[in-house]
Design a protein around this motif. Sequence first.
Motif, PDB file in Angstrom:
ATOM      1  N   ASN A 410      35.490  69.200  54.480  1.00 31.28           N
ATOM      2  CA  ASN A 410      36.327  69.479  53.311  1.00 31.28           C
ATOM      3  C   ASN A 410      35.812  70.708  52.563  1.00 31.28           C
ATOM      4  O   ASN A 410      36.595  71.557  52.122  1.00 31.28           O
ATOM      5  N   ALA A 411      34.477  70.822  52.405  1.00 29.19           N
ATOM      6  CA  ALA A 411      33.917  71.979  51.707  1.00 29.19           C
ATOM      7  C   ALA A 411      34.160  73.255  52.487  1.00 29.19           C
ATOM      8  O   ALA A 411      34.519  74.299  51.913  1.00 29.19           O
ATOM      9  N   VAL A 434      27.266  68.137  48.556  1.00 30.79           N
ATOM     10  CA  VAL A 434      27.919  69.211  49.308  1.00 30.79           C
ATOM     11  C   VAL A 434      28.661  70.071  48.296  1.00 30.79           C
ATOM     12  O   VAL A 434      29.539  69.572  47.581  1.00 30.79           O
ATOM     13  N   ALA A 435      28.305  71.366  48.225  1.00 32.49           N
ATOM     14  CA  ALA A 435      28.915  72.291  47.267  1.00 32.49           C
ATOM     15  C   ALA A 435      29.516  73.476  48.019  1.00 32.49           C
ATOM     16  O   ALA A 435      29.090  73.822  49.130  1.00 32.49           O
ATOM     17  N   GLY A 488      31.928  67.174  40.762  1.00 31.34           N
ATOM     18  CA  GLY A 488      31.592  68.057  39.660  1.00 31.34           C
ATOM     19  C   GLY A 488      31.841  69.509  40.045  1.00 31.34           C
ATOM     20  O   GLY A 488      32.534  69.803  41.025  1.00 31.34           O
ATOM     21  N   THR A 489      31.272  70.415  39.276  1.00 35.01           N
ATOM     22  CA  THR A 489      31.393  71.855  39.539  1.00 35.01           C
ATOM     23  C   THR A 489      30.049  72.354  40.049  1.00 35.01           C
ATOM     24  O   THR A 489      29.003  72.100  39.436  1.00 35.01           O
ATOM     25  N   SER A 490      30.070  73.052  41.160  1.00 31.58           N
ATOM     26  CA  SER A 490      28.824  73.496  41.782  1.00 31.58           C
ATOM     27  C   SER A 490      28.326  74.788  41.148  1.00 31.58           C
ATOM     28  O   SER A 490      29.057  75.490  40.442  1.00 31.58           O
ATOM     29  N   CYS A 496      31.666  70.307  43.834  1.00 40.89           N
ATOM     30  CA  CYS A 496      30.400  69.733  44.266  1.00 40.89           C
ATOM     31  C   CYS A 496      30.563  68.224  44.364  1.00 40.89           C
ATOM     32  O   CYS A 496      30.827  67.553  43.352  1.00 40.89           O
ATOM     33  N   PHE A 497      30.453  67.705  45.586  1.00 41.44           N
ATOM     34  CA  PHE A 497      30.552  66.263  45.816  1.00 41.44           C
ATOM     35  C   PHE A 497      29.139  65.690  45.866  1.00 41.44           C
ATOM     36  O   PHE A 497      28.292  66.175  46.618  1.00 41.44           O
ATOM     37  N   ARG A 498      28.928  64.642  45.082  1.00 40.03           N
ATOM     38  CA  ARG A 498      27.595  64.038  44.952  1.00 40.03           C
ATOM     39  C   ARG A 498      27.681  62.564  45.361  1.00 40.03           C
ATOM     40  O   ARG A 498      28.400  61.781  44.740  1.00 40.03           O
ATOM     41  N   VAL A 499      26.950  62.196  46.399  1.00 43.99           N
ATOM     42  CA  VAL A 499      26.932  60.820  46.919  1.00 43.99           C
ATOM     43  C   VAL A 499      25.534  60.249  46.709  1.00 43.99           C
ATOM     44  O   VAL A 499      24.539  60.896  47.043  1.00 43.99           O
TER      45      VAL A 499
END
Length: 524
Positions: A410-411, A434-435, A488-490, A496-499
């Motif tokens: 996706n990124a 992942v950003a 969020g915003t990278s 920015c996806f944070r897991v």
Amino acid sequence: MRLSSMEKLDHVARTRFPPLRWIGRQLASVRKRTTIAATVVVGMVLMAAFIGVVITLRAALTRNVVNTAKNEADDIVLLVRDGHLPNPLPIPRGDLAAQVVTSNGTVVAYSPNLKGAKALRSPKYVPSQGIVQTEDSVRANRLAINGNVDLHTVFVADRVQVPTFLVGVLSRSKSSNPSHLITGSTGKPTTFDVYTIASLSSVDASVSALNREFLIIYPIILAVVAISTWILSRRALAPVDQIRRDVEEITALNLSNRVFQPDGEDEIARLAVTMNSMLARLDASAEQQKQFIADASHELKSPLSALRASLEVGLLHSESTDWHQTANIALRESERMQRLIEDLLTLAKAEARVQAVQVTVDLDELCREEIHRIRRTHPGINIDMSRVSAVRLLGDPEQIRSIIRNLIENAVRYAKTTTAVSASTDGHLATFTVADDGPGIPVERRDAVFERFTRLDPARSRLQGGSGLGLPIVRSLVELLEGTVTIGTSELGGACFRVQLPVLTRDRVPSDAANGPIPMKEKV
């Protein structure tokens, strides 16, 4: 009623004994049970209150009669002490009787209603302190009240000693006063017992009158309570009947309908609100299913249409068709269908909370494998993996791999030039981010991207191979692994996806984890 009581009523309603079966069916109604319960409770309270009133009233009236008998006995004792004892004794009330008895049991004075009666009690059975007691005695058979013999009385005995002796009893003459006791002094005391009897017929009459009035009023009150409870319960349960009728009319075809919601904030109103909320959730779920089916059909239709079109064109112009190119098109579209079907299966398993195995997983190794694979398919995007540290998890490796693959793909799909991947742990949680330097995701759309077949840029996503299922799969799998995923915003300017997932610790390692995969039961 409690659930156990309801089960007992259901058992009674299904019994083979017809009367009990009829009673069970009758008590199945909440309205009837409420009416019966209210009537029984009020009846028991009224009966208890009436019994208390009767006991209190009888005690008070009896106490008054006892006081009257004692006062009369005291008056006669004074007459004895004065040495002037009239015979017959003057009695102010017809429900009283009196005797004066010597120590040898001779009656020397009596009231008119005890004329000719023997001593009511032998003096040897009278203690020096006297007697005050209620009794049922045939000794009072000459005490008549309104012509009826009264056997329920109060008996009072007083002992008096005077320094006199009995000289004689003069008979009544026509011109003289009533006969009286003539005494003379010798210095030797003489003992007399004064007996008084007071009838309790007035007490019995008052209590009987109260009983008769209660027997008339009691059923009237119970009838009023039963009728009032029936009417009030019918009004109170009328919204429940309306809700039941509304629910009966709701089917899978009209989930948008709602049940009647009464005014107020009582239990029935809250029940209606809860049922309407449930119907709204069911309606939304049904709409999502319909939309999912429509979207899945549309997504599957596109590669099928492209595949069929290429084959039909090739057959129409078989001599001039480049069959190698046609085969490549068919292969590409079939791979697209296969990927879509696999995504649908993965999403279905994740939403069904199915976790096949749990083994020790190296998150950093899976990240490196997926990054190397994606670099071959997207050579123009720089993927930075310098911040990937060693992290170990306990879970299904294919599910964790699917999370990593979908987030990186996706990124890369939206990145302009760079995508950054990092993995770290604080000892309790593993953090995987992942950003990218793409356009980012607006705050108001961040929840929507986790819905099925959602694309912020549909044309671009479909062109680059996106199906709209990657992020929903990520969220479902992360929740299955008891983790969280946020957007969020990278630092690169994009999304920015944070897991965050629980890491492998000693208390989470099964005893046989080192020996291979551990089958897990389906979570519900």
